[in-house]
Design a protein around this motif. Structure first.
Motif, PDB file in Angstrom:
ATOM      1  N   TRP A   1       0.840  -1.194   0.000  1.00 31.15           N
ATOM      2  CA  TRP A   1       0.000   0.000   0.000  1.00 31.15           C
ATOM      3  C   TRP A   1       0.874   1.242   0.000  1.00 31.15           C
ATOM      4  CZ3 TRP A   1      -5.362  -0.608   0.527  1.00 31.15           C
ATOM      5  CH2 TRP A   1      -5.789  -1.891   0.880  1.00 31.15           C
ATOM      6  N   THR A   2       0.368   2.332  -0.549  1.00 30.94           N
ATOM      7  CA  THR A   2       0.888   3.660  -0.278  1.00 30.94           C
ATOM      8  C   THR A   2      -0.250   4.427   0.361  1.00 30.94           C
ATOM      9  OG1 THR A   2       0.304   4.510  -2.459  1.00 30.94           O
ATOM     10  CG2 THR A   2       2.543   3.711  -2.190  1.00 30.94           C
ATOM     11  N   VAL A   3       0.092   5.227   1.345  1.00 29.70           N
ATOM     12  CA  VAL A   3      -0.915   6.028   2.035  1.00 29.70           C
ATOM     13  C   VAL A   3      -0.583   7.487   1.767  1.00 29.70           C
ATOM     14  CG1 VAL A   3      -2.011   6.527   4.239  1.00 29.70           C
ATOM     15  CG2 VAL A   3      -1.085   4.236   3.807  1.00 29.70           C
ATOM     16  N   VAL A   4      -1.528   8.187   1.180  1.00 29.24           N
ATOM     17  CA  VAL A   4      -1.320   9.587   0.827  1.00 29.24           C
ATOM     18  C   VAL A   4      -2.319  10.455   1.562  1.00 29.24           C
ATOM     19  CG1 VAL A   4      -0.393   9.013  -1.455  1.00 29.24           C
ATOM     20  CG2 VAL A   4      -2.830   9.455  -1.195  1.00 29.24           C
ATOM     21  N   GLY A   5      -1.988  11.736   1.695  1.00 31.73           N
ATOM     22  CA  GLY A   5      -2.903  12.711   2.286  1.00 31.73           C
ATOM     23  C   GLY A   5      -3.863  13.234   1.246  1.00 31.73           C
ATOM     24  N   PRO A   6      -4.852  13.992   1.674  1.00 26.91           N
ATOM     25  CA  PRO A   6      -5.797  14.576   0.715  1.00 26.91           C
ATOM     26  C   PRO A   6      -5.078  15.548  -0.212  1.00 26.91           C
ATOM     27  CG  PRO A   6      -6.225  15.364   2.945  1.00 26.91           C
ATOM     28  CD  PRO A   6      -5.123  14.365   3.043  1.00 26.91           C
TER      29      PRO A   6
END
Length: 126
Positions: free
Chosen positions: A117-122
């Protein structure tokens, strides 16, 4: 990379559906929408909502095949308001961080089921 909002949603195959659902619930704030259980109570298949997007989790079993997703190249991208908090929860829940192949990319998070997974901000306003 594939975002969770691309199409009907990814179908994740894991070796332990119950464990994967617990991880996604604790780390990504997923909500179980539907579960299909075997007579012994094991969860065979579940549909989850993560931030308004859907994904399906099911158990992988094939005679002679290794269980789980370790070594798969698929990377799922999830948007969360506080990506750093998600990363901390993921590490506490047994995930590990892998360096990104490209230095301009986010690091990869490999969950206990072996999925990346990659987790990004809005998105930021322009």
């Amino acid at each position: 990379m594939r975002a969770l909002n691309d199409g009907p949603g990814p179908h994740l195959t894991v070796s332990d559906t119950t464990e994967a659902i617990a991880f996604y619930t604790d780390v990504f704030d997923a909500v179980a929408l539907q579960r299909e259980c075997l007579p012994d109570g094991r969860v065979l298949h579940a549909e989850l909502a993560v931030g308004g997007h859907r994904l399906t989790v099911s158990e992988w079993w094939e005679a002679g095949a290794p269980a789980g997703a370790e070594g798969r190249d698929d990377v799922l991208t999830i948007e969360r308001a506080d990506p750093e908090a998600v990363l901390r929860r993921a590490l506490a829940a047994g995930a590990r961080v892998e360096p990104a192949a490209d230095p301009s990319r986010q690091p990869l998070l490999r969950d206990p089921a072996g999925l990346c997974w990659t987790v990004v901000g809005p998105p930021r306003p322009v």
